[in-house]
Design a protein around this motif. Structure first.
Motif, PDB file in Angstrom:
ATOM      1  N   ALA A 171      47.989  29.990  47.918  1.00  0.00           N
ATOM      2  CA  ALA A 171      47.700  30.609  46.235  1.00  0.00           C
ATOM      3  C   ALA A 171      46.484  31.617  46.385  1.00  0.00           C
ATOM      4  O   ALA A 171      45.803  31.465  47.393  1.00  0.00           O
ATOM      5  N   ALA A 172      46.308  32.370  45.424  1.00  0.00           N
ATOM      6  CA  ALA A 172      45.190  33.069  45.113  1.00  0.00           C
ATOM      7  C   ALA A 172      45.192  33.841  43.648  1.00  0.00           C
ATOM      8  O   ALA A 172      46.203  33.514  43.300  1.00  0.00           O
ATOM      9  N   TYR A 173      43.927  33.943  43.664  1.00  0.00           N
ATOM     10  CA  TYR A 173      43.520  34.624  42.043  1.00  0.00           C
ATOM     11  C   TYR A 173      42.989  36.064  42.206  1.00  0.00           C
ATOM     12  O   TYR A 173      42.153  35.982  43.211  1.00  0.00           O
ATOM     13  N   GLU A 174      43.745  36.698  41.643  1.00  0.00           N
ATOM     14  CA  GLU A 174      43.067  38.548  41.643  1.00  0.00           C
ATOM     15  C   GLU A 174      42.812  38.516  40.006  1.00  0.00           C
ATOM     16  O   GLU A 174      43.562  38.616  39.243  1.00  0.00           O
ATOM     17  N   LYS A 175      41.611  39.213  39.849  1.00  0.00           N
ATOM     18  CA  LYS A 175      41.423  39.739  38.721  1.00  0.00           C
ATOM     19  C   LYS A 175      40.740  41.030  38.595  1.00  0.00           C
ATOM     20  O   LYS A 175      40.133  41.542  39.557  1.00  0.00           O
ATOM     21  N   PHE A 176      41.245  41.840  37.506  1.00  0.00           N
ATOM     22  CA  PHE A 176      40.326  43.164  37.389  1.00  0.00           C
ATOM     23  C   PHE A 176      39.443  42.893  36.443  1.00  0.00           C
ATOM     24  O   PHE A 176      39.688  42.442  35.251  1.00  0.00           O
ATOM     25  N   ARG A 177      38.195  42.776  36.833  1.00  0.00           N
ATOM     26  CA  ARG A 177      36.981  42.244  36.080  1.00  0.00           C
ATOM     27  C   ARG A 177      36.643  43.120  35.052  1.00  0.00           C
ATOM     28  O   ARG A 177      36.209  44.476  35.317  1.00  0.00           O
ATOM     29  N   ASN A 178      36.000  43.004  33.901  1.00  0.00           N
ATOM     30  CA  ASN A 178      34.968  43.493  33.167  1.00  0.00           C
ATOM     31  C   ASN A 178      33.794  43.710  33.772  1.00  0.00           C
ATOM     32  O   ASN A 178      33.214  42.651  34.296  1.00  0.00           O
ATOM     33  N   PRO A 179      33.226  44.983  34.194  1.00  0.00           N
ATOM     34  CA  PRO A 179      32.079  45.198  34.975  1.00  0.00           C
ATOM     35  C   PRO A 179      30.924  44.722  34.195  1.00  0.00           C
ATOM     36  O   PRO A 179      30.092  44.075  35.012  1.00  0.00           O
ATOM     37  N   ALA A 180      30.936  44.591  33.061  1.00  0.00           N
ATOM     38  CA  ALA A 180      29.731  43.625  32.521  1.00  0.00           C
ATOM     39  C   ALA A 180      29.643  42.335  32.545  1.00  0.00           C
ATOM     40  O   ALA A 180      28.481  41.819  33.079  1.00  0.00           O
ATOM     41  N   SER A 181      30.703  41.655  31.909  1.00  0.00           N
ATOM     42  CA  SER A 181      30.677  40.392  31.923  1.00  0.00           C
ATOM     43  C   SER A 181      31.407  39.320  33.319  1.00  0.00           C
ATOM     44  O   SER A 181      31.257  38.229  33.199  1.00  0.00           O
ATOM     45  N   HIS A 182      32.223  40.253  33.876  1.00  0.00           N
ATOM     46  CA  HIS A 182      33.040  39.535  35.200  1.00  0.00           C
ATOM     47  C   HIS A 182      34.091  39.051  34.559  1.00  0.00           C
ATOM     48  O   HIS A 182      34.960  38.369  35.214  1.00  0.00           O
ATOM     49  N   PHE A 183      34.351  38.652  33.037  1.00  0.00           N
ATOM     50  CA  PHE A 183      35.478  38.235  32.411  1.00  0.00           C
ATOM     51  C   PHE A 183      36.731  39.182  32.823  1.00  0.00           C
ATOM     52  O   PHE A 183      36.587  40.106  33.123  1.00  0.00           O
ATOM     53  N   ALA A 184      38.036  38.417  33.006  1.00  0.00           N
ATOM     54  CA  ALA A 184      39.294  38.885  33.608  1.00  0.00           C
ATOM     55  C   ALA A 184      39.852  39.942  32.332  1.00  0.00           C
ATOM     56  O   ALA A 184      39.919  39.559  31.224  1.00  0.00           O
ATOM     57  N   LEU A 185      39.689  41.287  32.739  1.00  0.00           N
ATOM     58  CA  LEU A 185      40.515  42.296  31.849  1.00  0.00           C
ATOM     59  C   LEU A 185      42.125  41.802  31.825  1.00  0.00           C
ATOM     60  O   LEU A 185      42.773  41.829  30.965  1.00  0.00           O
ATOM     61  N   VAL A 186      42.390  41.665  33.057  1.00  0.00           N
ATOM     62  CA  VAL A 186      43.595  40.906  33.607  1.00  0.00           C
ATOM     63  C   VAL A 186      43.260  39.961  34.838  1.00  0.00           C
ATOM     64  O   VAL A 186      42.684  40.389  35.759  1.00  0.00           O
ATOM     65  N   GLY A 187      43.787  38.828  34.712  1.00  0.00           N
ATOM     66  CA  GLY A 187      43.451  38.028  35.960  1.00  0.00           C
ATOM     67  C   GLY A 187      45.205  37.490  36.118  1.00  0.00           C
ATOM     68  O   GLY A 187      45.633  37.003  35.318  1.00  0.00           O
TER      69      GLY A 187
END
Ligand SMILES: Cc1cc2nc3c(=O)[nH]c(=O)nc-3n(C[C@H](O)[C@H](O)[C@H](O)COP(=O)(O)OP(=O)(O)OC[C@H]3O[C@@H](n4cnc5c(N)ncnc54)[C@H](O)[C@@H]3O)c2cc1C
Length: 265
Positions: A171-187
């Motif tokens: 298993a693995a998780y990959e996210k394209f993170r919002n650079p300010a908050s690190h929330f997932a733009l898409v994960g």
């Protein structure tokens, strides 16, 4: 801020009865979502019932097939716990990349799931692994738990006690993170389990969702190349100031391919 009462609950029963006694009260975990919404006056609870000192909500337990994480375990502890790192390294890695050091020291898995932010990371792991949310009164499957944007199947006074994760072969998780908050733009969370492959996507739509096209492709061939053959429609995906629906659709198979490449057992 405005005035409100604060109560520290000693056990789940005390927490639930305190909330049942006051319809304007709310549970407080790490405060990383609730306190900002109070500062903005988007929530004005009469009382905060602190659930972070309840011993049953602080446990991490492992048996041969399941990892159970207490609702009040903070992200930093999920990231560093020896059993999580050994049994579900993808979950430890996901937790290690949430927000910043302060958010990881205070924010909890239960708070994150109850809040159900559309860009939060944990919902992808819970749905991607087919986990079960255990509350003070019932067990809720991942499929039934996430209802919509900031909306879950929890009753207003229902307390999350723990989350039970089945293990994965890889298993693995990959996210394209919002650079300010690190929330997932898409994960994208990818899990290869004995009964097939599950793929869950966060950040792209009002709530986390599974992606059957990617699951079919990866069940036939668990390879990055197979993930890249899938085309994702932008219908129903979010457009906001950070990214268009088309861009989010474009990212999903790319992140799935990266997750497959990194997937560990
Ligand atoms: C700057 C910043 C960056 C962040 N980056 C990320 C990120 O990259 N990825 C990510 O996933 N998240 C991110 N977060 C969110 C963070 O992960 C928090 O975990 C999340 O906001 C909520 O957890 P909490 O413990 O702080 O809950 P709280 O804010 O205390 O509570 C949130 C909600 O859950 C309810 N609640 C809390 N515990 C329970 C329970 N046991 N049962 C039922 N209801 C409960 C509360 O009543 C409240 O409604 C970020 C937050 C900040 C401030």
């Amino acid at each position: 801020m405005y005035t409100f009462d604060y109560q520290r609950a000693a056990d789940p029963k005390a927490a639930v009865s305190a909330l049942a006694a006051d319809s304007e009260a709310k549970y407080l975990a790490g405060g990383q979502s609730l306190l900002p919404t109070m500062r903005l006056r988007l929530a004005q609870p009469s009382k905060l019932i602190d659930v972070t000192r309840i011993p049953a909500l602080k446990e991490i337990r492992a048996d041969g097939t399941t990892l159970s994480i207490g609702a009040a375990v903070c992200h930093a502890d999920v990231a560093s716990h020896a059993d999580v790192r050994r049994m579900l390294p993808a979950l430890a890695d996901l937790a290690a990349h949430i927000g910043d050091r302060q958010v990881r020291a205070l924010g909890t898995i239960g708070g994150s799931l109850a809040n159900d932010d559309p860009a939060a990371c944990y919902p992808a792991a819970v749905l991607g692994l087919g986990a079960t949310v255990v509350t003070d009164r019932r067990r809720i499957s991942a499929e039934d738990f996430f209802v919509g944007m900031y909306e879950t199947a929890l009753a207003p006074d229902e307390l999350i006690v723990a989350v039970e994760f089945p293990l994965a072969e890889r298993a693995a998780y990959e996210k394209f993170r919002n650079p300010a908050s690190h929330f997932a733009l898409v994960g994208v969370f990818v899990a290869k389990q004995a009964n097939g492959v599950r793929v869950a996507v966060t950040g792209a739509a009002p709530s986390v969702f599974r992606m059957p096209e990617l699951e079919r492709a990866l069940s036939a061939d668990f390879s990055p190349a197979a993930a890249r053959t899938v085309t994702v429609s932008a219908d129903g995906l979010n457009t906001d100031l950070h990214a268009s629906a088309e861009y989010r659709a474009h990212l999903i198979p790319i992140l799935a391919a990266r997750a497959v490449e990194r997937a560990k057992g």
